[in-house]
Structures are given as structure tokens and as C-alpha cells.
Design a protein around this motif. Structure first.
Motif, PDB file in Angstrom:
ATOM      1  N   ARG A  71      -9.406  -0.338  -6.881  1.00 24.49           N
ATOM      2  CA  ARG A  71      -9.181  -1.498  -7.745  1.00 24.49           C
ATOM      3  C   ARG A  71      -8.281  -2.513  -7.055  1.00 24.49           C
ATOM      4  O   ARG A  71      -7.173  -2.179  -6.658  1.00 24.49           O
ATOM      5  CB  ARG A  71      -8.541  -1.043  -9.058  1.00 24.49           C
ATOM      6  N   PRO A  72      -8.736  -3.755  -6.910  1.00 25.52           N
ATOM      7  CA  PRO A  72      -7.890  -4.770  -6.270  1.00 25.52           C
ATOM      8  C   PRO A  72      -6.707  -5.129  -7.155  1.00 25.52           C
ATOM      9  O   PRO A  72      -6.728  -4.941  -8.370  1.00 25.52           O
ATOM     10  CB  PRO A  72      -8.841  -5.963  -6.110  1.00 25.52           C
ATOM     11  N   ALA A  73      -5.669  -5.638  -6.537  1.00 26.56           N
ATOM     12  CA  ALA A  73      -4.462  -5.983  -7.281  1.00 26.56           C
ATOM     13  C   ALA A  73      -4.704  -7.183  -8.179  1.00 26.56           C
ATOM     14  O   ALA A  73      -5.429  -8.120  -7.825  1.00 26.56           O
ATOM     15  CB  ALA A  73      -3.324  -6.281  -6.311  1.00 26.56           C
ATOM     16  N   ALA A  74      -4.099  -7.127  -9.353  1.00 24.89           N
ATOM     17  CA  ALA A  74      -4.141  -8.266 -10.268  1.00 24.89           C
ATOM     18  C   ALA A  74      -3.074  -9.281  -9.837  1.00 24.89           C
ATOM     19  O   ALA A  74      -2.213  -8.999  -9.001  1.00 24.89           O
ATOM     20  CB  ALA A  74      -3.883  -7.794 -11.693  1.00 24.89           C
ATOM     21  N   ILE A  75      -3.131 -10.469 -10.422  1.00 26.88           N
ATOM     22  CA  ILE A  75      -2.113 -11.484 -10.128  1.00 26.88           C
ATOM     23  C   ILE A  75      -0.763 -10.963 -10.601  1.00 26.88           C
ATOM     24  O   ILE A  75      -0.625 -10.525 -11.751  1.00 26.88           O
ATOM     25  CB  ILE A  75      -2.450 -12.812 -10.832  1.00 26.88           C
ATOM     26  N   PRO A  76       0.238 -10.969  -9.736  1.00 26.65           N
ATOM     27  CA  PRO A  76       1.539 -10.398 -10.123  1.00 26.65           C
ATOM     28  C   PRO A  76       2.239 -11.219 -11.195  1.00 26.65           C
ATOM     29  O   PRO A  76       2.042 -12.435 -11.317  1.00 26.65           O
ATOM     30  CB  PRO A  76       2.327 -10.426  -8.808  1.00 26.65           C
ATOM     31  N   LYS A  77       3.054 -10.526 -11.994  1.00 26.95           N
ATOM     32  CA  LYS A  77       3.873 -11.208 -12.981  1.00 26.95           C
ATOM     33  C   LYS A  77       4.899 -12.090 -12.273  1.00 26.95           C
ATOM     34  O   LYS A  77       5.353 -11.772 -11.167  1.00 26.95           O
ATOM     35  CB  LYS A  77       4.593 -10.180 -13.856  1.00 26.95           C
ATOM     36  N   ASP A  78       5.243 -13.179 -12.892  1.00 28.39           N
ATOM     37  CA  ASP A  78       6.227 -14.110 -12.324  1.00 28.39           C
ATOM     38  C   ASP A  78       7.609 -13.761 -12.862  1.00 28.39           C
ATOM     39  O   ASP A  78       7.955 -14.093 -13.996  1.00 28.39           O
ATOM     40  CB  ASP A  78       5.845 -15.548 -12.682  1.00 28.39           C
ATOM     41  N   GLN A 117       3.782  -2.289   1.093  1.00 25.10           N
ATOM     42  CA  GLN A 117       2.678  -2.220   2.053  1.00 25.10           C
ATOM     43  C   GLN A 117       1.445  -2.878   1.440  1.00 25.10           C
ATOM     44  O   GLN A 117       1.170  -2.735   0.247  1.00 25.10           O
ATOM     45  CB  GLN A 117       2.382  -0.766   2.422  1.00 25.10           C
ATOM     46  N   ASP A 118       0.676  -3.584   2.255  1.00 28.50           N
ATOM     47  CA  ASP A 118      -0.471  -4.320   1.721  1.00 28.50           C
ATOM     48  C   ASP A 118      -1.684  -3.420   1.526  1.00 28.50           C
ATOM     49  O   ASP A 118      -1.733  -2.276   1.990  1.00 28.50           O
ATOM     50  CB  ASP A 118      -0.810  -5.526   2.605  1.00 28.50           C
ATOM     51  N   ASP A 119      -2.668  -3.952   0.813  1.00 25.72           N
ATOM     52  CA  ASP A 119      -3.882  -3.210   0.467  1.00 25.72           C
ATOM     53  C   ASP A 119      -4.643  -2.773   1.719  1.00 25.72           C
ATOM     54  O   ASP A 119      -5.040  -1.618   1.853  1.00 25.72           O
ATOM     55  CB  ASP A 119      -4.762  -4.105  -0.418  1.00 25.72           C
ATOM     56  N   ALA A 120      -4.832  -3.703   2.641  1.00 29.06           N
ATOM     57  CA  ALA A 120      -5.693  -3.429   3.795  1.00 29.06           C
ATOM     58  C   ALA A 120      -5.193  -2.280   4.653  1.00 29.06           C
ATOM     59  O   ALA A 120      -5.990  -1.530   5.217  1.00 29.06           O
ATOM     60  CB  ALA A 120      -5.825  -4.696   4.647  1.00 29.06           C
ATOM     61  N   SER A 121      -3.877  -2.091   4.753  1.00 27.56           N
ATOM     62  CA  SER A 121      -3.350  -1.061   5.652  1.00 27.56           C
ATOM     63  C   SER A 121      -2.918   0.200   4.932  1.00 27.56           C
ATOM     64  O   SER A 121      -2.511   1.167   5.570  1.00 27.56           O
ATOM     65  CB  SER A 121      -2.173  -1.620   6.464  1.00 27.56           C
ATOM     66  N   SER A 122      -3.007   0.225   3.598  1.00 30.89           N
ATOM     67  CA  SER A 122      -2.624   1.421   2.840  1.00 30.89           C
ATOM     68  C   SER A 122      -3.786   2.410   2.792  1.00 30.89           C
ATOM     69  O   SER A 122      -4.932   2.014   2.547  1.00 30.89           O
ATOM     70  CB  SER A 122      -2.235   1.054   1.405  1.00 30.89           C
ATOM     71  N   VAL A 123      -3.489   3.683   3.010  1.00 29.90           N
ATOM     72  CA  VAL A 123      -4.513   4.708   2.802  1.00 29.90           C
ATOM     73  C   VAL A 123      -4.902   4.722   1.334  1.00 29.90           C
ATOM     74  O   VAL A 123      -6.079   4.775   0.979  1.00 29.90           O
ATOM     75  CB  VAL A 123      -3.998   6.090   3.246  1.00 29.90           C
ATOM     76  N   VAL A 124      -3.905   4.670   0.455  1.00 30.98           N
ATOM     77  CA  VAL A 124      -4.133   4.526  -0.981  1.00 30.98           C
ATOM     78  C   VAL A 124      -3.235   3.406  -1.493  1.00 30.98           C
ATOM     79  O   VAL A 124      -2.010   3.509  -1.423  1.00 30.98           O
ATOM     80  CB  VAL A 124      -3.818   5.828  -1.749  1.00 30.98           C
ATOM     81  N   TYR A 125      -3.834   2.346  -1.988  1.00 30.84           N
ATOM     82  CA  TYR A 125      -3.072   1.209  -2.486  1.00 30.84           C
ATOM     83  C   TYR A 125      -2.777   1.442  -3.963  1.00 30.84           C
ATOM     84  O   TYR A 125      -3.284   0.748  -4.835  1.00 30.84           O
ATOM     85  CB  TYR A 125      -3.866  -0.071  -2.264  1.00 30.84           C
ATOM     86  N   GLY A 126      -1.952   2.451  -4.237  1.00 34.57           N
ATOM     87  CA  GLY A 126      -1.596   2.793  -5.599  1.00 34.57           C
ATOM     88  C   GLY A 126      -0.181   2.385  -5.925  1.00 34.57           C
ATOM     89  O   GLY A 126       0.057   1.431  -6.661  1.00 34.57           O
ATOM     90  N   MET A 127       0.790   3.096  -5.369  1.00 29.59           N
ATOM     91  CA  MET A 127       2.201   2.786  -5.617  1.00 29.59           C
ATOM     92  C   MET A 127       2.553   1.336  -5.281  1.00 29.59           C
ATOM     93  O   MET A 127       3.136   0.630  -6.098  1.00 29.59           O
ATOM     94  CB  MET A 127       3.089   3.763  -4.839  1.00 29.59           C
ATOM     95  N   PRO A 128       2.210   0.839  -4.089  1.00 34.57           N
ATOM     96  CA  PRO A 128       2.566  -0.554  -3.780  1.00 34.57           C
ATOM     97  C   PRO A 128       1.805  -1.567  -4.617  1.00 34.57           C
ATOM     98  O   PRO A 128       2.311  -2.645  -4.901  1.00 34.57           O
ATOM     99  CB  PRO A 128       2.235  -0.692  -2.287  1.00 34.57           C
ATOM    100  N   ARG A 129       0.586  -1.225  -5.038  1.00 34.76           N
ATOM    101  CA  ARG A 129      -0.170  -2.153  -5.884  1.00 34.76           C
ATOM    102  C   ARG A 129       0.507  -2.332  -7.237  1.00 34.76           C
ATOM    103  O   ARG A 129       0.651  -3.462  -7.733  1.00 34.76           O
ATOM    104  CB  ARG A 129      -1.610  -1.656  -6.105  1.00 34.76           C
TER     105      ARG A 129
END
Length: 385
Positions: free
Chosen positions: A174-181, A340-352
Motif C-alpha cells: 500500500r502506497p503512503a497517504a498524504i501525511p498529516k500537517d 526510510q523511504d518506500d523504494a529502499s525499504s524491504v517492508v514499508y510498514g513502520m516508516p510509512r
């Protein structure tokens, strides 16, 4: 099983373990058992025809053991993700770290018995890893990744003690949603400490970061890596051999000082305690948080409480959301937070999750993480002036 399922080769000299792991793979949506091999030599001969996308590898085998197999793969240019099956023992931990240094991407502990709960837990973890690394392998090759599928009822197909079919976690795609401001309450102060939380994909990510980290990093580093008890000591030693800073498994009462990297022991939370003469590290076995002990949220909360805007929080590759909430306490206090960004994460869970919460100052690729940490540290301690 769908033809687009991730294909897996199981390598183990134990027929019982080959059968167990094979049935876990066969019982999982989105995975396919490509074949089995009884040692590294047979596995090498089977790879060209079976074309696996992930290999699950035992380490102690006759003729060609796991480390020798990994070395042979490097020599022959075989670039496949290899997940190690590790024994729970001091010797097993040491060999596991050698395997990671030789090219394995991650490891999972072998079940020590036939208890259904233990086998199910191992199965869940193995399936998560295979999906994560298999999809990452496909993404690198420009091939379609496996999407979650509905559960199939395999209880009629398998004995009751075997794990029920699992599906791939949706969060890894799942791609990241727009972050809260969200606006911090303060601006960054004089940096005094760095705290890092990381999980799936962490061993090799940390190897990369700390082999490249600045040798004159002006502040201490505390790390929570989700890892079983018995492995963090050898992991710290393996990092210490490649890192220009001192790296050690944390002990209760350790002094938190410049040039030192402390890694939370398996099954212990770590916190910080400020004293007049020195800051020290504390261990505890309070209940798990977010299902983890050690927990990144426990560390981030303690660091934010004691250092506020004089702290840096870093959240990296990992399944779930551990650390994603309390890294926000560092951010809100005015500290710097890196994800860590999506592209380089094995799992983009915690950082997402941390990014979507609006708690991340800057997203960073793993290739740039060491320099980014070092440059922020220099800037916030006056080293760039």
C-alpha cells in the motif's frame, strides 16, 4: 496455486524440516513451492531449472553448508534473496551472522518442537519474510508483485497441527497517504542522542548504514532491532567489525556516550536515564509494546522525555507500526526525525505509518541514510560551522 505466485526453493538436510517448510509454503496464498534440496550442492544444480525467486536455507548441512552455498552464489553471480533457517544456540547465532555477511537477506528461527502455536508463529513470520523479499526481488526486476488473495480453507487438506493458510500482508504494497500537517512545538536544539527503530530487513540495512557512518559521529546511538534473544550479541559483534564506532549489545547501566552504539538485547526494552555525571541505559522486561520486546516505541518515548528537541529519531524498514507513534514525541518536541523511504525499504510498514502520521522531517533512501544521519549530526552539534 496461481502461476504468478512467488516460487520458493527449500534447502535443508532434514527431510522432516524440508517437509514442514514445504507445507507452510504450499499452504500460503501467493507462494509456490518450486522444489527442495538436501544441501547446498544440490540446490545450486537445481536453481537453473527451478528458477526460484526466494531460497529458504538451512546452515548446517553435509557436502556444502549454508555459508559455503552463499559464497558459491556470489562467485556464480546468483543474486537471489536467501532467508536462513537458524538454530537457537550461541553457535547458531554466530553462523547466522556469518551467513548475513555472506549475502543472506534475513533469518528465522527453526521451530524447536511440534507445538501447534510455535509452528503457527514460525509459519506467519516465514510467510511475511518470503512475501516481502520475493516482492522486492520482483520489483527490482520490473515484474508484477503478488497481491493479497482470499484465504483458502486448507484445514481439510492439512493435519490440524499444520498452519492454516496465510495471506500476504497488504501493508507491504500500500502506497503512503498524504501525511498529516503537524507543526512541532520547538525547533531542533543541540543534538545529544540518536535513536533508531527497525525490524524486517533490518540486519542488512544496519550493516550498510553502520559500515558507512561517520567515524567522528559526535553523539551516541541507541538501536532497537526486532531480533530474538540470543542473537543480538552476535549481531552487535558483527556490526562492530565493520563500523568505525564501538558497537555492543546493551547492558543495564551502560554509559551512553559519544562514539558508542548500543543495541537492545533480545527480549529487553531499553530506556535512558539522565544523571548529573552521565546518561546511562536501562533494561527492563515490561510487557511487550505493539507485540514487541524490545520496542521502538518504548525507546522513542524515553528519548523524547529525556532529550526533547535535542534528539534524533530514525525509523526504518519493518512490518507493522512499532515506533511510528512515539517517534512523533521526538518530532513534536522539535527533534529531527528520519524515515526510510518506500523504494529502499524491504517492508514499508513502520516508516510509512510514521510518515502518514506527519511525524517525519525527511524521508531517506537506505543508500543515503549514513550520510544523512552524519550530516544532520554535524549540523546540530556545530560541526559544520
Amino acid at each position: 496455486m496461481s502461476s504468478d505466485a512467488i516460487s520458493v526453493l527449500v534447502v535443508d538436510d532434514s527431510a522432516l524440516m524440508r517437509n514442514l517448510v514445504g507445507r507452510i509454503i504450499e499452504g500460503a496464498d501467493g507462494l509456490r513451492l518450486a522444489g527442495k534440496a538436501m544441501n547446498g550442492k544440490f540446490a545450486l544444480s537445481k536453481i537453473p531449472n527451478l528458477k526460484p525467486e526466494v531460497i529458504v536455507l538451512d546452515l548446517e548441512m553435509p557436502e556444502m553448508n549454508g555459508v559455503e552455498f552463499l559464497q558459491a552464489c556470489q562467485e556464480q553471480g546468483i543474486d537471489l534473496p536467501v532467508i536462513v533457517l537458524s538454530a537457537v544456540a550461541k553457535k547458531g547465532a554466530k553462523i547466522t551472522m556469518e551467513a548475513l555477511a555472506a549475502g543472506a537477506v534475513d533469518f528465522i528461527m527453526k521451530p524447536q518442537g511440534a507445538a501447534p502455536d510455535e509452528v503457527r508463529n514460525i509459519a506467519d513470520h516465514l510467510i511475511e519474510l518470503v512475501h516481502s523479499y520475493g516482492n522486492r526481488y520482483r520489483k527490482r526486476r520490473g515484474e508484477p508483485m503478488v497481491k493479497p488473495a482470499k484465504r483458502r480453507d486448507v484445514l481439510k487438506e492439512r493435519p490440524a497441527e499444520m498452519p492454516v493458510n496465510r495471506k500476504a500482508p497488504a501493508e507491504i504494497r500500500r502506497p503512503a497517504a498524504i501525511p498529516k500537517d503537524i507543526t512541532p512545538k520547538d525547533t531542533p536544539g543541540q543534538l545529544e542522542i540518536i535513536a533508531i527503530g527497525i525490524s524486517t530487513g533490518g540486519p542488512n540495512a544496519l550493516r550498510k548504514v553502520f559500515s558507512e557512518i561517520s567515524s567522528d559521529l559526535p553523539v551516541p546511538v541507541l538501536i532497537v532491532q526486532h531480533m530474538p534473544a540470543g542473537f543480538t550479541l552476535e549481531f552487535a559483534r558483527s556490526l562492530d567489525r565493520i563500523c568505525p564506532l564501538e558497537v555492543k549489545e546493551a547492558a543495564d547501566g551502560d554509559i551512553i556516550k559519544k562514539g558508542r552504539v548500543l543495541i537492545a538485547p533480545g527480549d529487553f526494552h531499553i530506556t535512558v536515564e539522565k544523571r548529573k555525571l552521565a546518561n546511562i541505559l536501562r533494561l527492563n522486561q515490561d510487557p511487550p509494546m505493539n507485540g514487541h520486546r524490545p520496542s521502538a516505541d518504548v525507546l522513542f518515548e524515553s528519548v523524547a522525555k529525556n532529550f526533547g528537541n535535542r534528539a534524533m529519531g530514525v525509523i526504518m524498514t519493518g512490518m507493522g507500526r512499532d515506533g511510528a507513534r512515539n517517534i512523533g514525541e521526538i518530532y513534536m518536541a522539535g527533534g529531527i526525525t528520519l524515515g526510510q523511504d518506500d523504494a529502499s525499504s524491504v517492508v514499508y510498514g513502520m516508516p510509512r505509518v510514521a510518515y502518514e502520521n506527519g511525524f517525519i522531517t525527511e524521508q531517506v533512501a537506505i543508500e543515503d541514510m549514513a550520510e544523512k544521519i552524519s550530516s544532520w549530526a554535524r549540523k546540530l552539534t556545530g560541526g559544520d560551522e
